[in-house]
Design a protein around this motif. Structure first.
Motif, PDB file in Angstrom:
ATOM      1  N   MET A 175       0.824  -1.210   0.000  1.00  0.00           N
ATOM      2  CA  MET A 175       0.000   0.000   0.000  1.00  0.00           C
ATOM      3  C   MET A 175       0.863   1.268   0.000  1.00  0.00           C
ATOM      4  SD  MET A 175      -2.866   1.639   0.040  1.00  0.00           S
ATOM      5  CE  MET A 175      -4.139   0.416   0.381  1.00  0.00           C
ATOM      6  N   TYR A 176       1.925   1.241   0.853  1.00  0.00           N
ATOM      7  CA  TYR A 176       2.764   2.433   0.969  1.00  0.00           C
ATOM      8  C   TYR A 176       3.463   2.743  -0.358  1.00  0.00           C
ATOM      9  CZ  TYR A 176       6.137   5.749   2.887  1.00  0.00           C
ATOM     10  OH  TYR A 176       6.876   6.875   3.132  1.00  0.00           O
ATOM     11  N   LEU A 177       3.955   1.706  -1.050  1.00  0.00           N
ATOM     12  CA  LEU A 177       4.622   1.913  -2.332  1.00  0.00           C
ATOM     13  C   LEU A 177       3.640   2.464  -3.367  1.00  0.00           C
ATOM     14  CD1 LEU A 177       7.129   1.661  -4.091  1.00  0.00           C
ATOM     15  CD2 LEU A 177       6.493  -0.722  -4.556  1.00  0.00           C
ATOM     16  N   LEU A 178       2.434   1.914  -3.405  1.00  0.00           N
ATOM     17  CA  LEU A 178       1.401   2.417  -4.311  1.00  0.00           C
ATOM     18  C   LEU A 178       1.080   3.865  -3.989  1.00  0.00           C
ATOM     19  CD1 LEU A 178      -0.893   2.127  -6.410  1.00  0.00           C
ATOM     20  CD2 LEU A 178      -2.326   1.215  -4.563  1.00  0.00           C
ATOM     21  N   PHE A 179       0.956   4.166  -2.714  1.00  0.00           N
ATOM     22  CA  PHE A 179       0.626   5.520  -2.276  1.00  0.00           C
ATOM     23  C   PHE A 179       1.705   6.505  -2.715  1.00  0.00           C
ATOM     24  CE2 PHE A 179       0.380   8.901   0.974  1.00  0.00           C
ATOM     25  CZ  PHE A 179      -0.956   9.242   0.866  1.00  0.00           C
ATOM     26  N   LYS A 180       2.966   6.145  -2.517  1.00  0.00           N
ATOM     27  CA  LYS A 180       4.068   7.026  -2.903  1.00  0.00           C
ATOM     28  C   LYS A 180       4.129   7.217  -4.419  1.00  0.00           C
ATOM     29  CE  LYS A 180       6.102   8.369   0.864  1.00  0.00           C
ATOM     30  NZ  LYS A 180       6.217   9.816   1.188  1.00  0.00           N
ATOM     31  N   SER A 181       3.844   6.168  -5.165  1.00  0.00           N
ATOM     32  CA  SER A 181       3.838   6.276  -6.632  1.00  0.00           C
ATOM     33  C   SER A 181       2.738   7.226  -7.100  1.00  0.00           C
ATOM     34  CB  SER A 181       3.636   4.890  -7.258  1.00  0.00           C
ATOM     35  OG  SER A 181       4.673   4.008  -6.875  1.00  0.00           O
ATOM     36  N   LEU A 182       1.561   7.115  -6.480  1.00  0.00           N
ATOM     37  CA  LEU A 182       0.460   8.017  -6.825  1.00  0.00           C
ATOM     38  C   LEU A 182       0.811   9.465  -6.477  1.00  0.00           C
ATOM     39  CD1 LEU A 182      -2.622   5.924  -5.621  1.00  0.00           C
ATOM     40  CD2 LEU A 182      -2.018   6.486  -7.986  1.00  0.00           C
ATOM     41  N   ILE A 183       1.479   9.662  -5.363  1.00  0.00           N
ATOM     42  CA  ILE A 183       1.888  11.024  -4.980  1.00  0.00           C
ATOM     43  C   ILE A 183       2.807  11.627  -6.031  1.00  0.00           C
ATOM     44  CG2 ILE A 183       3.323  12.332  -3.366  1.00  0.00           C
ATOM     45  CD1 ILE A 183       2.140  10.773  -1.101  1.00  0.00           C
ATOM     46  N   ALA A 184       3.757  10.823  -6.537  1.00  0.00           N
ATOM     47  CA  ALA A 184       4.707  11.321  -7.539  1.00  0.00           C
ATOM     48  C   ALA A 184       3.971  11.782  -8.804  1.00  0.00           C
ATOM     49  CB  ALA A 184       5.722  10.232  -7.871  1.00  0.00           C
ATOM     50  N   VAL A 185       3.028  10.972  -9.259  1.00  0.00           N
ATOM     51  CA  VAL A 185       2.260  11.339 -10.461  1.00  0.00           C
ATOM     52  C   VAL A 185       1.378  12.555 -10.169  1.00  0.00           C
ATOM     53  CG1 VAL A 185       0.596  10.542 -12.178  1.00  0.00           C
ATOM     54  CG2 VAL A 185       2.279   8.950 -11.241  1.00  0.00           C
ATOM     55  N   HIS A 186       0.787  12.579  -8.986  1.00  0.00           N
ATOM     56  CA  HIS A 186      -0.059  13.701  -8.580  1.00  0.00           C
ATOM     57  C   HIS A 186       0.734  15.008  -8.578  1.00  0.00           C
ATOM     58  CE1 HIS A 186      -3.121  15.928  -6.373  1.00  0.00           C
ATOM     59  NE2 HIS A 186      -2.213  16.244  -5.466  1.00  0.00           N
ATOM     60  N   ILE A 187       1.937  14.977  -8.026  1.00  0.00           N
ATOM     61  CA  ILE A 187       2.780  16.173  -7.967  1.00  0.00           C
ATOM     62  C   ILE A 187       3.170  16.622  -9.369  1.00  0.00           C
ATOM     63  CG2 ILE A 187       5.056  17.024  -7.287  1.00  0.00           C
ATOM     64  CD1 ILE A 187       4.786  15.355  -4.742  1.00  0.00           C
ATOM     65  N   LEU A 188       3.489  15.682 -10.243  1.00  0.00           N
ATOM     66  CA  LEU A 188       3.897  16.021 -11.605  1.00  0.00           C
ATOM     67  C   LEU A 188       2.781  16.765 -12.347  1.00  0.00           C
ATOM     68  CD1 LEU A 188       5.796  15.826 -14.043  1.00  0.00           C
ATOM     69  CD2 LEU A 188       4.825  13.560 -14.510  1.00  0.00           C
ATOM     70  N   PHE A 189       1.599  16.170 -12.375  1.00  0.00           N
ATOM     71  CA  PHE A 189       0.491  16.807 -13.092  1.00  0.00           C
ATOM     72  C   PHE A 189       0.007  18.064 -12.369  1.00  0.00           C
ATOM     73  CE2 PHE A 189       0.386  12.729 -15.201  1.00  0.00           C
ATOM     74  CZ  PHE A 189      -0.038  13.043 -16.480  1.00  0.00           C
ATOM     75  N   GLY A 190       0.027  18.032 -11.039  1.00  0.00           N
ATOM     76  CA  GLY A 190      -0.390  19.204 -10.279  1.00  0.00           C
ATOM     77  C   GLY A 190       0.529  20.391 -10.499  1.00  0.00           C
ATOM     78  N   ALA A 191       1.838  20.143 -10.579  1.00  0.00           N
ATOM     79  CA  ALA A 191       2.795  21.227 -10.789  1.00  0.00           C
ATOM     80  C   ALA A 191       2.593  21.883 -12.153  1.00  0.00           C
ATOM     81  CB  ALA A 191       4.218  20.691 -10.662  1.00  0.00           C
ATOM     82  N   VAL A 192       2.391  21.060 -13.176  1.00  0.00           N
ATOM     83  CA  VAL A 192       2.130  21.617 -14.516  1.00  0.00           C
ATOM     84  C   VAL A 192       0.841  22.431 -14.499  1.00  0.00           C
ATOM     85  CG1 VAL A 192       1.680  21.074 -16.939  1.00  0.00           C
ATOM     86  CG2 VAL A 192       3.386  19.760 -15.663  1.00  0.00           C
ATOM     87  N   GLY A 193      -0.174  21.910 -13.796  1.00  0.00           N
ATOM     88  CA  GLY A 193      -1.438  22.630 -13.695  1.00  0.00           C
ATOM     89  C   GLY A 193      -1.287  23.956 -12.963  1.00  0.00           C
ATOM     90  N   LEU A 194      -0.539  23.962 -11.856  1.00  0.00           N
ATOM     91  CA  LEU A 194      -0.339  25.179 -11.082  1.00  0.00           C
ATOM     92  C   LEU A 194       0.337  26.271 -11.910  1.00  0.00           C
ATOM     93  CD1 LEU A 194       0.873  23.663  -7.684  1.00  0.00           C
ATOM     94  CD2 LEU A 194      -1.269  24.891  -8.066  1.00  0.00           C
ATOM     95  N   ILE A 195       1.308  25.869 -12.717  1.00  0.00           N
ATOM     96  CA  ILE A 195       2.046  26.845 -13.528  1.00  0.00           C
ATOM     97  C   ILE A 195       1.222  27.285 -14.738  1.00  0.00           C
ATOM     98  CG2 ILE A 195       4.109  27.195 -14.941  1.00  0.00           C
ATOM     99  CD1 ILE A 195       5.518  25.160 -13.052  1.00  0.00           C
ATOM    100  N   SER A 196       0.619  26.315 -15.432  1.00  0.00           N
ATOM    101  CA  SER A 196      -0.099  26.638 -16.669  1.00  0.00           C
ATOM    102  C   SER A 196      -1.380  27.424 -16.418  1.00  0.00           C
ATOM    103  CB  SER A 196      -0.433  25.350 -17.428  1.00  0.00           C
ATOM    104  OG  SER A 196      -1.293  24.512 -16.677  1.00  0.00           O
ATOM    105  N   PHE A 197      -1.888  27.402 -15.199  1.00  0.00           N
ATOM    106  CA  PHE A 197      -3.122  28.115 -14.856  1.00  0.00           C
ATOM    107  C   PHE A 197      -3.068  29.584 -15.243  1.00  0.00           C
ATOM    108  CE2 PHE A 197      -5.108  30.785 -11.501  1.00  0.00           C
ATOM    109  CZ  PHE A 197      -6.436  30.522 -11.769  1.00  0.00           C
TER     110      PHE A 197
END
Length: 242
Positions: A1-23
């Motif tokens: 579960m922890y590994l899955l959770f950390k992997s999801l966080i990495a993808v979340h941060i990647l797309f979220g960062a692009v969204g925050l900047i491109s906004f």
């Protein structure tokens, strides 16, 4: 579960960062320009992905609160903030981004907004808002209850437009602005709040921190509403031959 959770966080941060900047590009670029359209699509798609992953992260937390957040000590706090509240903010973000995109796509046929995913998202957001009220009262976190108000207001205003059989000509444009800028507010709120929990937990739930993106975002929405009304007034004068 922890590994899955950390992997999801990495993808979340990647797309979220692009969204925050491109906004900011579609917000300040000329409306209808190639840059506005391109970066508006990039923002919406990144935010839909980031919001969807936020929902998955919250579900992981609700299933295993301390396994996903071993650095925190209170499972009730973790479940409330990283579970219930994050689920609500994820649904809110997806709702607003999807809605903002759909009202633009369906501007010539507003009845198309009254069915499918757009309609189901209003129901889901209403349910998560009720969940925030219940959870916030149960664990004594008024901020979670306060977040429900934004959800209820979003559902109410979205449905007012969606169910209007004859919306005004420029209504779709105002709703598009509300949806897209609202999604930006939601993402920046989550960025400030959940980022602060990890860095400075003592201020993470301070209302002043949450008020920053809300105040800036509402200011942007009101400014664009004013611009839309000004353009409508100018068109009206031209049509009247003034």
């Amino acid at each position: 579960m922890y590994l899955l959770f950390k992997s999801l966080i990495a993808v979340h941060i990647l797309f979220g960062a692009v969204g925050l900047i491109s906004f900011w590009i579609p917000v300040f670029s000329r409306k209808g320009s190639p840059a506005h359209r391109l970066w508006g699509r990039i923002f919406a798609r990144c935010i839909l992905v980031a919001g969807g992953i936020a929902i998955l992260l919250s579900l992981c937390t609700l299933y295993a609160p301390m396994e996903t957040h071993p650095h925190l000590e209170d499972p009730v706090f973790v479940r409330g903030i990283f579970g219930v509240l994050m689920f609500h903010l994820g649904v809110l973000t997806v709702n607003l981004a999807w809605y903002g995109r759909e009202v633009l796509k369906n501007k010539a046929n507003p009845a198309a907004n009254r069915r499918g995913v757009t309609l189901y998202l209003q129901v889901l957001l209403g349910l998560t808002s009720v969940g925030c009220v219940i959870e916030g009262l149960a664990i004594g976190q008024p901020l979670i209850v306060g977040a429900s108000v934004i959800g209820f207001a979003t559902v109410a205003t979205n449905l007012m437009h969606m169910l209007n059989p004859a919306p005004p000509p420029k209504a779709w444009l105002r709703e598009h602005v509300k949806g897209i800028v609202g999604a930006g507010i939601s993402v920046y709120t989550a960025f400030f709040a959940f980022g602060a929990v990890r860095i400075m937990p003592e201020i993470a739930l301070h209302p002043g921190l949450w008020a920053i993106p809300l105040t800036v975002g509402l200011g942007l929405i009101l400014y664009h509403y004013w611009k839309i009304s000004q353009s409508g007034s100018q068109l009206g004068k031209l049509a009247a031959g003034e």
